[in-house]
Design a protein around this motif. Structure first.
Motif, PDB file in Angstrom:
ATOM      1  N   PHE A  22       0.836  -1.187   0.000  1.00  0.00           N
ATOM      2  CA  PHE A  22       0.000   0.000   0.000  1.00  0.00           C
ATOM      3  C   PHE A  22       0.875   1.243   0.000  1.00  0.00           C
ATOM      4  O   PHE A  22       0.607   2.213  -0.693  1.00  0.00           O
ATOM      5  CB  PHE A  22      -0.933   0.019   1.210  1.00  0.00           C
ATOM      6  CG  PHE A  22      -1.599   1.350   1.374  1.00  0.00           C
ATOM      7  CD1 PHE A  22      -2.582   1.741   0.461  1.00  0.00           C
ATOM      8  CD2 PHE A  22      -1.232   2.224   2.367  1.00  0.00           C
ATOM      9  CE1 PHE A  22      -3.181   2.979   0.573  1.00  0.00           C
ATOM     10  CE2 PHE A  22      -1.819   3.459   2.476  1.00  0.00           C
ATOM     11  CZ  PHE A  22      -2.804   3.836   1.582  1.00  0.00           C
ATOM     12  N   PHE A  26       0.588   4.124  -2.704  1.00  0.00           N
ATOM     13  CA  PHE A  26       0.459   5.514  -2.278  1.00  0.00           C
ATOM     14  C   PHE A  26       1.546   6.356  -2.938  1.00  0.00           C
ATOM     15  O   PHE A  26       1.291   7.434  -3.464  1.00  0.00           O
ATOM     16  CB  PHE A  26       0.562   5.584  -0.749  1.00  0.00           C
ATOM     17  CG  PHE A  26       0.190   6.924  -0.208  1.00  0.00           C
ATOM     18  CD1 PHE A  26      -1.156   7.268  -0.051  1.00  0.00           C
ATOM     19  CD2 PHE A  26       1.158   7.841   0.131  1.00  0.00           C
ATOM     20  CE1 PHE A  26      -1.506   8.512   0.437  1.00  0.00           C
ATOM     21  CE2 PHE A  26       0.814   9.091   0.621  1.00  0.00           C
ATOM     22  CZ  PHE A  26      -0.526   9.418   0.773  1.00  0.00           C
ATOM     23  N   VAL A  29       0.692   6.876  -6.597  1.00  0.00           N
ATOM     24  CA  VAL A  29      -0.334   7.911  -6.777  1.00  0.00           C
ATOM     25  C   VAL A  29       0.280   9.291  -6.543  1.00  0.00           C
ATOM     26  O   VAL A  29       0.059  10.234  -7.314  1.00  0.00           O
ATOM     27  CB  VAL A  29      -1.519   7.671  -5.817  1.00  0.00           C
ATOM     28  CG1 VAL A  29      -2.479   8.848  -5.844  1.00  0.00           C
ATOM     29  CG2 VAL A  29      -2.241   6.391  -6.197  1.00  0.00           C
ATOM     30  N   VAL A  33       0.392  12.263  -9.244  1.00  0.00           N
ATOM     31  CA  VAL A  33      -0.223  13.572  -8.976  1.00  0.00           C
ATOM     32  C   VAL A  33       0.833  14.673  -9.080  1.00  0.00           C
ATOM     33  O   VAL A  33       0.619  15.717  -9.711  1.00  0.00           O
ATOM     34  CB  VAL A  33      -0.883  13.583  -7.582  1.00  0.00           C
ATOM     35  CG1 VAL A  33      -1.310  14.999  -7.209  1.00  0.00           C
ATOM     36  CG2 VAL A  33      -2.082  12.650  -7.573  1.00  0.00           C
ATOM     37  N   GLN A  36       1.649  15.208 -12.671  1.00  0.00           N
ATOM     38  CA  GLN A  36       0.471  15.769 -13.340  1.00  0.00           C
ATOM     39  C   GLN A  36       0.454  17.282 -13.143  1.00  0.00           C
ATOM     40  O   GLN A  36       0.168  18.037 -14.065  1.00  0.00           O
ATOM     41  CB  GLN A  36      -0.795  15.116 -12.774  1.00  0.00           C
ATOM     42  CG  GLN A  36      -2.092  15.678 -13.299  1.00  0.00           C
ATOM     43  CD  GLN A  36      -2.383  15.244 -14.730  1.00  0.00           C
ATOM     44  OE1 GLN A  36      -1.580  14.571 -15.344  1.00  0.00           O
ATOM     45  NE2 GLN A  36      -3.520  15.657 -15.270  1.00  0.00           N
TER      46      GLN A  36
ATOM     47  N   ALA B  10      -6.125  10.029  -0.115  1.00  0.00           N
ATOM     48  CA  ALA B  10      -5.602   9.280  -1.261  1.00  0.00           C
ATOM     49  C   ALA B  10      -6.745   8.796  -2.143  1.00  0.00           C
ATOM     50  O   ALA B  10      -6.727   8.962  -3.359  1.00  0.00           O
ATOM     51  CB  ALA B  10      -4.789   8.092  -0.777  1.00  0.00           C
ATOM     52  N   ILE B  14      -7.744   9.883  -6.065  1.00  0.00           N
ATOM     53  CA  ILE B  14      -7.994   8.989  -7.193  1.00  0.00           C
ATOM     54  C   ILE B  14      -9.349   9.296  -7.813  1.00  0.00           C
ATOM     55  O   ILE B  14      -9.492   9.436  -9.024  1.00  0.00           O
ATOM     56  CB  ILE B  14      -7.950   7.514  -6.734  1.00  0.00           C
ATOM     57  CG1 ILE B  14      -6.549   7.174  -6.253  1.00  0.00           C
ATOM     58  CG2 ILE B  14      -8.357   6.588  -7.864  1.00  0.00           C
ATOM     59  CD1 ILE B  14      -6.441   5.838  -5.588  1.00  0.00           C
ATOM     60  N   LEU B  17      -9.279  12.465  -9.770  1.00  0.00           N
ATOM     61  CA  LEU B  17      -8.624  12.265 -11.064  1.00  0.00           C
ATOM     62  C   LEU B  17      -9.580  11.584 -12.027  1.00  0.00           C
ATOM     63  O   LEU B  17      -9.668  11.922 -13.197  1.00  0.00           O
ATOM     64  CB  LEU B  17      -7.370  11.402 -10.894  1.00  0.00           C
ATOM     65  CG  LEU B  17      -6.210  12.097 -10.204  1.00  0.00           C
ATOM     66  CD1 LEU B  17      -5.106  11.101  -9.938  1.00  0.00           C
ATOM     67  CD2 LEU B  17      -5.705  13.240 -11.058  1.00  0.00           C
TER      68      LEU B  17
END
Lengths: 433, 367
Positions: A22, A26, A29, A33, A36, B10, B14, B17
């Motif tokens: 996890f 994390f 992600v 981000v 992005q 988190a 998601i 997004l």
């Protein structure tokens, strides 16, 4: 606090290795981000996502095989050379003997299997350490590549290129999206929901505590949300593009091997051998067969990866495969596998590979030179594994493990759950907990 | 509880997004398309430059010149080098990233001439023009232009200088020579070699020049990746196998890096340095020429090549047809690529001062 504990236990899996995974998801992600924002939205644009998968599918395929090799307590340094060797043979077969490309793919897989059998023989039956066998293989097959190809670049036909740079065809009504990609996404959503209910039913039948309903729903919502997002992104690229064929191959392999390593006796044997080979042997695991299998499997996947790269590059060249073994090994370790063997998951390795891939891609989009990209990737690899080692020496497991002491006093995962997303408990005895 | 919050964030991220993704239509991403490229593009557009790994001074210089030159011309530039070990994959990823960023022109110094057709096609479909810089990209119909020095001429000049140099040292033959050629995956390597053989072959047939090792095939002479250690190792072996009691009069070396490696090998074996050719006018080789070791090099002034490439980019920006001077010779396997060729110059100790007069880095070395 109990709701939180439920969430901890059920949403991301109850075991420590899942907790670490996890952490990686994390991180992934967070990196996505971050880039992005930094690239002003380029990272998640459909053409970039497609490129990301096409560029990295062969490394991720290698990572699947490498995970199994590393879990079994070995290493394979020869994958890049095996990929290059297969690539040149397949390219030559099509170029000079006009072998049809579907046959050429089978031919390539057969070469990979034969090389794997050769390496597996030395590792499993003679007992030469895999490090040495594959170091020899690295030289052997790199030399073979140069010998056969005369260090030339040999082009491959249009049809063959599909596995590396192909897309799904445009069929059906004009929806503004690639219809087949939408169908794939829909199938994935249905599969997620079906599996969730299946898992609940199994836990019920086994008299185990099913996760609270709200957690199941939340979990499904998150997964479906991600799938819908990704599907729409891939389906909305330039006309003629879709989820790439190489990506489909990757996903299919990932699902098949995840199932194999998690839910079958053969797969669990690999973990047993890597955790404690002596104990595994005494419990009836056929040690030699397992070792032979993982080495052979690795070379077969390396052959496939080599062919995908050749297909994407439209030609087989003398530089193919250089440094791939290191990318694959890095992906596996970032994804939480233990250097000593016995621990690690397919999905973790894929996530680890994706972390590297997104990092690479994002830095390139920012115009950072390869020199600095390499420095950053090196540091990420070191820190990811250092964190793992440090946490283990401290008797805790991950970033979030340290924040959840009370959770760790609970027995992890109350039943041997077949539910794929919840438990991935290693039978290996090396895991302190 | 804090941790729970972290997770909620988190998950929320998601979901957010996911939501932003739903709105995007299909044609929004497809760029300007190739249809309107004839009208040119904005003067401050992004120009991508993908160069091979930093294995020779020339590429480093080219990168700097592109960065500065494109900036002066008012463009935004993204100049990238391939990594040292995974060159092809790096370059593929870099070109794709440039396409994603919406570069209007992509200049490519290919690391492997035949392995970029997928990326060049992607660039073409996104409406970008692709210029092959110095190395022709093969097997793609989507390449627009090629800018390079006349490489066949380079080989001819090298061979002529080799013959002249040997004659100056020893008036009468036969001369013992050895042949080296560049990396087999570099399209230019074969062109250099063929140019040189164009001049040498008649002499070899006459018996005036002898390749004592009998290694005259490209396969035997090639040095993978233009690597200095490869040339040095091959020269070591040639000296041991062939020149125990024979004299080596000349070595055809395709470039300066290999020339210096060859000279190092010969000096290491305690032999007199023969006539060695080169190419690229690298600093160390110019020093070597002035010191009387390496015999010659080729001056392909990177400044002119970059200048010409940027001129092409500017013409494309205005919607004009860039100037080319060869529409026949360069067939890349899929089409004949329109080419602008620049003439190379042979440089020996005799004309070095003149040849490098305009080069701020090399001119002081020739004094």
């Amino acid at each position: 606090m109990s709701r939180y504990k439920d969430l901890q236990k059920n949403l991301f899996g109850g075991t420590t290795s899942n907790a670490r995974q996890f952490g990686m998801i994390f991180t992934l992600v967070a990196i996505v981000v971050l880039f992005q924002i930094l690239t002003d939205g380029l990272t998640l644009r459909s053409d970039n996502l497609i490129a990301l998968f096409q560029q990295n599918s062969y490394i991720l395929i290698l990572a699947i095989g490498m995970l199994m090799v590393i879990v079994a307590g070995h290493i394979d340094l020869s994958v890049g050379s095996v990929a290059a060797f297969t690539g040149i043979l397949v390219a030559k077969a099509m170029f000079e003997w006009s072998l049809p490309w579907p046959l050429a793919i089978l031919f390539g897989l057969a070469i990979g299997a034969a090389i794997g059998a050769w390496q597996g023989f030395w590792v499993a039956y003679i007992g030469v350490p895999a490090f040495i066998v594959t170091l020899a293989g690295m030289l052997l097959f790199r030399g073979g590549n140069q010998f056969i190809g005369n260090a030339n670049t040999i082009p491959v036909p249009e049809g063959f290129r599909v596995i590396g740079s192909g897309f799904l065809p445009e069929v059906g009504p004009n929806t503004g999206y690639n219809n087949l990609t939408l169908l794939l996404g829909l199938a994935a959503c249905v599969a997620v929901v079906w599996r969730e209910f299946q898992a609940r039913k199994t836990r019920h039948a086994m008299d185990a505590d099913p996760a609270p309903m709200w957690i199941s729903v939340l979990r499904m919502a998150v997964m479906v949300g991600v799938i819908v997002f990704v599907t729409l992104r891939f389906a909305s690229g330039r006309v003629g593009t879709s989820f790439p064929v190489s990506g489909i191959i990757l996903v299919a392999l990932m699902l098949a091997y995840s199932f194999y390593t998690r839910n079958t006796a053969g797969g669990r044997h690999i973990y047993a051998v890597g955790g404690n080979s002596r104990a595994a042997e005494l419990s009836g695991v056929k040690l030699k067969r397992v070792n032979f299998f993982v080495m052979m499997n690795m070379s077969t996947l390396a052959a496939l990866a080599g062919m995908i790269f050749v297909a994407r590059s439209a030609a087989s060249g003398p530089q193919d495969g250089n440094g791939w073994e290191l990318d694959a090994i890095a992906a596996v370790f970032i994804g939480g596998a233990a250097v000593s063997g016995g621990i690690g998951t397919i999905s973790g390795s894929i996530v680890g590979g994706l972390v590297m891939a997104v990092l690479n891609n994002g830095l390139q989009l920012l115009g950072v030179g390869t020199d600095r990209v390499q420095i950053i990737k090196g540091l990420v690899l070191l820190l990811a594994v250092a964190l793992d080692v440090y946490n283990k020496s401290q008797g805790r497991f991950s970033i979030i493990g340290s924040l959840t002491r009370n959770f760790r006093r609970d027995p992890p995962g109350s039943s041997p759950s077949p539910a794929a997303s919840t438990a991935d408990r290693e039978p290996a005895t090396t895991a302190p907990s | 509880m804090r941790n729970f919050l972290a997770k909620t964030v988190a998950v929320g991220a998601i979901a957010a997004l996911a939501l932003t993704g739903c709105g995007s239509g299909r044609d929004g991403d497809s760029g300007s398309g190739s249809g309107d490229s004839a009208k040119g593009f904005p003067a401050d557009s992004l120009i991508g430059v993908a160069l091979p790994a930093k294995t020779s001074e020339n590429w480093v210089l080219a990168g700097d010149l592109f960065t500065n030159g494109l900036k002066e011309a008012g463009f935004k530039s993204d100049v990238q080098y391939a990594g040292a070990s995974t060159t092809v994959a790096d370059q593929q990823a870099q070109i794709t990233a440039m396409v994603t960023k919406g570069a209007k022109v992509i200049v490519i110094g290919a690391t492997d001439a035949a392995q970029l057709s997928t990326q060049v096609a992607a660039a073409h479909q996104a409406g970008a023009k692709v210029i092959a810089y110095d190395r022709l990209i093969t097997n793609t119909p989507d390449l627009d232009y090629y800018v390079a020095f006349d490489n066949f001429k380079v080989g001819q000049l090298q061979a002529q200088a080799l013959l002249e140099g040997m004659k100056a040292k020893k008036p009468n033959g036969p001369y013992n020579i050895e042949l080296f050629s560049g990396s087999p995956d570099d399209n230019n390597a074969g062109v250099f070699f063929n140019g040189a053989m164009d001049v040498l072959k008649p002499e070899i047939d006459k018996g005036n020049v002898v390749v004592a090792s009998k290694q005259t095939e490209v396969k035997q002479t090639a040095i993978q990746g233009w690597k200095a250690e490869g040339a040095q190792a091959r020269m070591d072996q040639l000296l041991t196998s062939t020149y125990g009691n024979k004299e080596l009069d000349g070595v055809l070396s395709p470039n300066d890096t290999l020339a210096r490696a060859i000279i190092t090998s010969i000096k290491g074996a305690g032999k007199p340095v023969p006539v060695v050719t080169g190419q690229d006018s690298e600093v160390e080789s110019v020093k070597s020429i002035m010191a009387g070791e390496q015999y010659m090099t080729i001056n392909k002034d990177t400044r002119n090549l970059v200048k010409e490439t940027i001129a092409m980019v500017q013409a494309l920006q205005k919607g004009e047809t860039p100037q080319v001077n060869d529409k026949e010779s360069y067939n890349n396997g899929s089409k004949v690529v329109e080419t602008y060729l620049l003439p190379p110059v042979a440089v020996t100790k005799a004309n070095a001062a003149e040849a490098y007069a305009n080069d701020p880095k090399l001119a002081p070395l020739t004094k």
